[in-house]
Design a protein around this motif. Structure first.
Motif, PDB file in Angstrom:
ATOM      1  N   ALA A  26       1.317 -36.531  85.628  1.00  0.00           N
ATOM      2  CA  ALA A  26       0.643 -35.483  84.869  1.00  0.00           C
ATOM      3  C   ALA A  26      -0.483 -36.090  84.036  1.00  0.00           C
ATOM      4  N   LEU A  27      -1.547 -35.325  83.828  1.00  0.00           N
ATOM      5  CA  LEU A  27      -2.647 -35.732  82.960  1.00  0.00           C
ATOM      6  C   LEU A  27      -2.497 -35.014  81.628  1.00  0.00           C
ATOM      7  N   LEU A  28      -2.494 -35.776  80.537  1.00  0.00           N
ATOM      8  CA  LEU A  28      -2.331 -35.214  79.204  1.00  0.00           C
ATOM      9  C   LEU A  28      -3.556 -35.504  78.360  1.00  0.00           C
ATOM     10  N   LYS A  29      -4.003 -34.493  77.617  1.00  0.00           N
ATOM     11  CA  LYS A  29      -5.094 -34.667  76.659  1.00  0.00           C
ATOM     12  C   LYS A  29      -4.473 -34.668  75.268  1.00  0.00           C
ATOM     13  N   THR A  30      -4.458 -35.831  74.621  1.00  0.00           N
ATOM     14  CA  THR A  30      -3.837 -35.975  73.308  1.00  0.00           C
ATOM     15  C   THR A  30      -4.821 -35.553  72.219  1.00  0.00           C
ATOM     16  N   GLU A  31      -4.322 -34.813  71.247  1.00  0.00           N
ATOM     17  CA  GLU A  31      -5.173 -34.301  70.180  1.00  0.00           C
ATOM     18  C   GLU A  31      -5.723 -35.440  69.317  1.00  0.00           C
ATOM     19  N   GLY A  32      -7.019 -35.452  69.095  1.00  0.00           N
ATOM     20  CA  GLY A  32      -7.647 -36.446  68.224  1.00  0.00           C
ATOM     21  C   GLY A  32      -8.021 -37.740  68.918  1.00  0.00           C
ATOM     22  N   ILE A  33      -7.794 -37.868  70.213  1.00  0.00           N
ATOM     23  CA  ILE A  33      -8.117 -39.087  70.959  1.00  0.00           C
ATOM     24  C   ILE A  33      -9.304 -38.775  71.870  1.00  0.00           C
ATOM     25  N   TYR A  34     -10.407 -39.541  71.697  1.00  0.00           N
ATOM     26  CA  TYR A  34     -11.628 -39.247  72.442  1.00  0.00           C
ATOM     27  C   TYR A  34     -12.208 -40.450  73.165  1.00  0.00           C
ATOM     28  N   ALA A  35     -11.513 -41.576  73.158  1.00  0.00           N
ATOM     29  CA  ALA A  35     -12.020 -42.766  73.842  1.00  0.00           C
ATOM     30  C   ALA A  35     -10.853 -43.514  74.481  1.00  0.00           C
ATOM     31  N   GLU A  36     -11.171 -44.293  75.503  1.00  0.00           N
ATOM     32  CA  GLU A  36     -10.133 -45.008  76.244  1.00  0.00           C
ATOM     33  C   GLU A  36      -9.408 -46.030  75.375  1.00  0.00           C
ATOM     34  N   ASP A  37     -10.123 -46.718  74.486  1.00  0.00           N
ATOM     35  CA  ASP A  37      -9.476 -47.748  73.663  1.00  0.00           C
ATOM     36  C   ASP A  37      -8.525 -47.143  72.630  1.00  0.00           C
ATOM     37  N   GLU A  38      -8.691 -45.871  72.283  1.00  0.00           N
ATOM     38  CA  GLU A  38      -7.787 -45.212  71.334  1.00  0.00           C
ATOM     39  C   GLU A  38      -6.451 -44.837  71.983  1.00  0.00           C
ATOM     40  N   THR A  39      -6.392 -44.811  73.308  1.00  0.00           N
ATOM     41  CA  THR A  39      -5.154 -44.442  73.996  1.00  0.00           C
ATOM     42  C   THR A  39      -4.143 -45.591  74.020  1.00  0.00           C
ATOM     43  N   GLU A  40      -4.564 -46.788  73.665  1.00  0.00           N
ATOM     44  CA  GLU A  40      -3.697 -47.977  73.720  1.00  0.00           C
ATOM     45  C   GLU A  40      -2.399 -47.767  72.938  1.00  0.00           C
ATOM     46  N   PHE A  41      -2.466 -47.075  71.802  1.00  0.00           N
ATOM     47  CA  PHE A  41      -1.290 -46.847  70.967  1.00  0.00           C
ATOM     48  C   PHE A  41      -0.225 -46.032  71.695  1.00  0.00           C
TER      49      PHE A  41
END
Length: 110
Positions: A26-41
């Motif tokens: 599934a593809l999820l769009k997390t609220e407040g995340i707008y760049a690839e490096d922010e998804t690391e968490f």
């Protein structure tokens, strides 16, 4: 102090290719995340699609209720816009498009 232990995400669809669609991812769009490096968490965090069923289910040590969940895990980033891939226990239904997914703030990877 009350607070939630999850962040909000939206189910945006399944992993797709030119001719194929991969429902287990599934593809999820997390609220407040707008760049690839922010998804690391969020990599490795648990996620859940919470929904209400028609019939009650019996829970060990609790009262029967209609709430159910499909659990999964965030696997990796998708693209440059902050989307993530998630593998869930069973495929998400089509009625879940655009609905809320809970991305838990555990387990910690520290």
């Amino acid at each position: 102090m009350s607070g939630r232990m999850w962040s909000k995400a939206i189910f945006a669809g399944w992993k797709q290719q030119l001719w194929n669609q991969r429902e287990p991812t599934a593809l999820l769009k997390t609220e407040g995340i707008y760049a690839e490096d922010e998804t690391e968490f969020y990599l490795g965090k648990r996620c859940a699609y919470i929904y209400k069923a028609k019939k009650n289910t019996v829970i060990a040590g609790g009262k029967p209720n209609k709430t159910r969940a499909i659990w999964g895990r965030v696997t990796h980033a998708c693209g440059n816009g902050g989307m993530v891939h998630a593998k869930l226990g069973s495929n998400l239904p089509a009625k879940a498009f655009g609905h809320r997914i809970h991305v838990m703030l555990y387990p910690s990877r520290n």
